[in-house]
Design a protein around this motif. Sequence first.
Motif, PDB file in Angstrom:
ATOM      1  N   ARG A  69     -14.467  -4.606  -1.274  1.00  0.00           N
ATOM      2  CA  ARG A  69     -13.429  -4.555  -1.998  1.00  0.00           C
ATOM      3  C   ARG A  69     -12.276  -4.974  -2.013  1.00  0.00           C
ATOM      4  O   ARG A  69     -11.568  -4.591  -0.832  1.00  0.00           O
ATOM      5  CB  ARG A  69     -13.313  -3.066  -2.359  1.00  0.00           C
ATOM      6  CG  ARG A  69     -12.022  -2.524  -3.409  1.00  0.00           C
ATOM      7  CD  ARG A  69     -11.963  -0.339  -3.113  1.00  0.00           C
ATOM      8  NE  ARG A  69     -10.318  -0.810  -3.425  1.00  0.00           N
ATOM      9  CZ  ARG A  69     -10.868   0.372  -4.952  1.00  0.00           C
ATOM     10  NH1 ARG A  69     -10.945   1.074  -5.715  1.00  0.00           N
ATOM     11  NH2 ARG A  69      -9.593   0.688  -5.614  1.00  0.00           N
ATOM     12  N   SER A 120      -7.361  -2.340  -0.740  1.00  0.00           N
ATOM     13  CA  SER A 120      -7.597  -1.952   0.188  1.00  0.00           C
ATOM     14  C   SER A 120      -7.694  -3.438   1.294  1.00  0.00           C
ATOM     15  O   SER A 120      -8.080  -4.552   0.719  1.00  0.00           O
ATOM     16  CB  SER A 120      -9.117  -2.075  -0.419  1.00  0.00           C
ATOM     17  OG  SER A 120      -9.050  -0.498  -0.771  1.00  0.00           O
ATOM     18  N   THR A 160      -3.818   1.304  -3.741  1.00  0.00           N
ATOM     19  CA  THR A 160      -5.404   1.952  -4.381  1.00  0.00           C
ATOM     20  C   THR A 160      -5.510  -0.087  -3.804  1.00  0.00           C
ATOM     21  O   THR A 160      -7.303  -0.336  -3.699  1.00  0.00           O
ATOM     22  CB  THR A 160      -5.379   1.167  -5.611  1.00  0.00           C
ATOM     23  OG1 THR A 160      -4.882  -0.082  -6.357  1.00  0.00           O
ATOM     24  CG2 THR A 160      -5.371   2.449  -6.586  1.00  0.00           C
ATOM     25  N   LYS A 176       1.072  -1.347   0.014  1.00  0.00           N
ATOM     26  CA  LYS A 176       0.238   0.311   0.344  1.00  0.00           C
ATOM     27  C   LYS A 176       0.857   1.091   0.017  1.00  0.00           C
ATOM     28  O   LYS A 176       0.480   2.167  -0.845  1.00  0.00           O
ATOM     29  CB  LYS A 176      -0.970  -0.443   1.524  1.00  0.00           C
ATOM     30  CG  LYS A 176      -1.626   1.258   1.639  1.00  0.00           C
ATOM     31  CD  LYS A 176      -3.345   0.584   1.237  1.00  0.00           C
ATOM     32  CE  LYS A 176      -3.917   2.225   0.963  1.00  0.00           C
ATOM     33  NZ  LYS A 176      -5.433   1.619   0.549  1.00  0.00           N
ATOM     34  N   ARG A 198      -8.348  -4.460   5.684  1.00  0.00           N
ATOM     35  CA  ARG A 198      -8.801  -3.561   7.250  1.00  0.00           C
ATOM     36  C   ARG A 198      -8.211  -4.346   8.122  1.00  0.00           C
ATOM     37  O   ARG A 198      -7.178  -5.800   8.056  1.00  0.00           O
ATOM     38  CB  ARG A 198      -9.972  -4.337   7.585  1.00  0.00           C
ATOM     39  CG  ARG A 198     -11.183  -3.425   6.919  1.00  0.00           C
ATOM     40  CD  ARG A 198     -12.504  -3.863   7.996  1.00  0.00           C
ATOM     41  NE  ARG A 198     -13.057  -3.445   7.286  1.00  0.00           N
ATOM     42  CZ  ARG A 198     -14.649  -4.808   7.364  1.00  0.00           C
ATOM     43  NH1 ARG A 198     -14.614  -5.424   7.387  1.00  0.00           N
ATOM     44  NH2 ARG A 198     -15.796  -4.046   6.339  1.00  0.00           N
TER      45      ARG A 198
END
Length: 247
Positions: A98, A49, A47, A41, A51
């Motif tokens: 995503r 994604s 871009t 990242k 968590r």
Amino acid sequence: LEITLEVARYRPGVDTEPTLQSYQVPLREHWAILDGLTYVKDHLDGTLSFRWSCRMGICGSCGMTVNGEPQLSCATFLTDYAPGPIRVEPLRNFPVVRDLVVDIDDFMTKLPKVTPWLVREVQSPVEDGEYLQTPEELDEYQQYSMCINCMLCYSACPVYSLEPDFLGPAAIALAQRYNLDSRDEGADERRDVLSSPEGIWACTFVGECSAVCPKGVDPAGAIQRYKLTAATESIKELLMPRSRSRR
Ligand code: FES
């Protein structure tokens, strides 16, 4: 030294299907999969994604499928998969928002149904002090209180993959966390939802939930224990309709 991460990329509504994208990341001792993704990242592809929050196996937000197994990406290390490549995909059994981010609304809707909090019919006055417990009473439920809602158990559960209405391992284990607490009086309140066809009886005791739990919770054991409770209560009710044990 580097290792290859093959990372699932997917934008629902834009891409027709998920694809794997390869990234070379440094193979450093003590780097978790999450560190590798953060490197991607920060240095290779902003871009991507995914968590995360605590980076220390507490918040439960970084669950992913690593080489086919549900894992906490902050507690799973690159060196364990050397020389690679390492395939990183979203948790199974959940819609993808995503890339590696999944939608866990289904669990968040089910969880309140098991009343996951202490129920007291009469609250003692504050001046009476704490509700004390013995170490033995604490031992009864402590294991189930370790759940961090990471969803690895739902991702591993073959019943949940076939029966999305299944209440699921974590929700049932959390119900037992309170049922087994000596301070709680809510077992009757939880009984109908736990004993419904979507509750404990849907579980076929494959045990994958317990195998993948990163916190040592045993949801499969919690479910089997409650099956015994429910069956015993049913028999008692047949014999003595007004009798009902708590757990
Ligand atoms: Fe919190 Fe992994 S980032 S459990």
